[in-house]
Design a protein around this motif. Sequence first.
Motif, PDB file in Angstrom:
ATOM      1  N   SER A 221       0.738  -1.258   0.225  1.00  0.00           N
ATOM      2  CA  SER A 221       0.382  -0.140   0.132  1.00  0.00           C
ATOM      3  C   SER A 221       0.811   1.280  -0.380  1.00  0.00           C
ATOM      4  CB  SER A 221      -1.140   0.445   1.279  1.00  0.00           C
ATOM      5  OG  SER A 221      -0.580   0.418   2.635  1.00  0.00           O
ATOM      6  N   ALA A 222       0.312   2.230  -0.552  1.00  0.00           N
ATOM      7  CA  ALA A 222       1.254   3.568  -0.950  1.00  0.00           C
ATOM      8  C   ALA A 222      -0.159   4.724  -0.436  1.00  0.00           C
ATOM      9  CB  ALA A 222       1.264   4.164  -2.385  1.00  0.00           C
ATOM     10  N   ASP A 223       0.833   4.952   0.691  1.00  0.00           N
ATOM     11  CA  ASP A 223      -0.680   5.615   1.811  1.00  0.00           C
ATOM     12  C   ASP A 223      -0.884   7.319   2.597  1.00  0.00           C
ATOM     13  OD1 ASP A 223      -2.663   5.154   3.151  1.00  0.00           O
ATOM     14  OD2 ASP A 223      -1.758   4.707   5.453  1.00  0.00           O
ATOM     15  N   SER A 224      -1.264   7.459   2.016  1.00  0.00           N
ATOM     16  CA  SER A 224      -1.609   8.935   2.043  1.00  0.00           C
ATOM     17  C   SER A 224      -0.562   9.591   1.693  1.00  0.00           C
ATOM     18  CB  SER A 224      -1.283   9.296   3.968  1.00  0.00           C
ATOM     19  OG  SER A 224      -2.859   9.039   3.986  1.00  0.00           O
ATOM     20  N   ILE A 225      -0.230   9.492   0.226  1.00  0.00           N
ATOM     21  CA  ILE A 225       0.896  10.352  -0.600  1.00  0.00           C
ATOM     22  C   ILE A 225       0.216  11.087  -0.974  1.00  0.00           C
ATOM     23  CG2 ILE A 225       2.809   9.857  -2.545  1.00  0.00           C
ATOM     24  CD1 ILE A 225       2.979   7.922  -0.611  1.00  0.00           C
ATOM     25  N   GLY A 226       1.479  12.573  -0.826  1.00  0.00           N
ATOM     26  CA  GLY A 226       1.099  13.863  -0.977  1.00  0.00           C
ATOM     27  C   GLY A 226       3.164  14.079  -1.723  1.00  0.00           C
TER      28      GLY A 226
END
Lengths: 128, 236
Positions: B8-13
């Motif tokens: 998972s790639a989580d809350s990426i900005g």
Amino acid sequence: MRRTTERTHLAVDSIGLPYPRYLGTVIRRSVLVWLLVRITYVVVLMAGVLSFGLLSLPEGISAGLHPAWTIRVFLVMVAAFLVWWDRRRSHELLLHANLGAAPGWFWTASLLTALVLDVAIQAILEML
Amino acid sequence: MPAQPVFSADSIGKSFGPRTILKAASVWAREGQITVLFGRNGCGKSTLLKIGAGLLRADHGVVLFAGRAYLRPRLPELASRGLFYLPDRDLLSRRLTVRAQIRAVEWRFGGTRSAEILERLGIHGLVDRTPAELSGGERRRAEIATAWIRAPRCLLADEPFAGINSSDAEVITEAFRCLAQEGCAIVATGHEVRQLMDTADDIVWMAAGTTHGMGTPDKASQHEQFRREYLGAARR
């Protein structure tokens, strides 16, 4: 036995070992590119000498055959950069990253190859 | 209760200069499932996958893969643990033959199924050519074969159906299903709505720099806003 094999795999993973045949290809290219860079340096230098008279002809030949160490370092770096750029241009970076190979292997191989050639060829030229 | 994601790639900005592409986007992949990431052109799907694969650095967010959290993931490290990133084009070198590149994969990860996989993808007779000598569809199948031979735990595929004809797309869909059956967690992006909806187990919709988990394709196609703003006439 199985634990030893697992440890070996972990070691290979941690150092990001590259595919040896491809590493050989990169080294061969580094040899070729370093030679081209060195020949180009001599040609450009001699063209400058003959066109603009910046140096006398014997000085130009001497500078071409025995460049200063700063120029030698620069030529080695240029050769390594060109090998990387060539790999990038022919889309050779991604597959090897997908194989877990650390990019440092290829940079190191290019730099070392150019450096070894530089030292060896320069030593031969000094003897002449 | 769905299984825990393998990836998972989580809350990426992520911003490029003054332009914010991703505000808080997330994508995930579960073992044996195909997650499809939809979104309009330029909304940041490829950026999110590249960050997940460790090819781009996120401004914030975390990548989780195979039980480990990475603030600054790098592809070689993730790849050695089982991730494979399939870009929208040019995975394979144009100069080296397909066979040479497949040998590299076999050398690194083992595998005795390459003949079978190449046969199933219909490129067994093309392996002595370079990718530059193949058509777009053949090249894509060769790239998928490379990923399949690697037998990854997680495959991130950026626009795998872009620019290929429907028969090639069917072969690739079948390959993805086989990979998923073998336990691979797959994330795919693209705009081929029918193809991807039929392939997907889980849909994620990206819009305005963030993502929305839409659930199964059936659930997603009943979502009014998703239908109106993305699917349009494609899924009526």
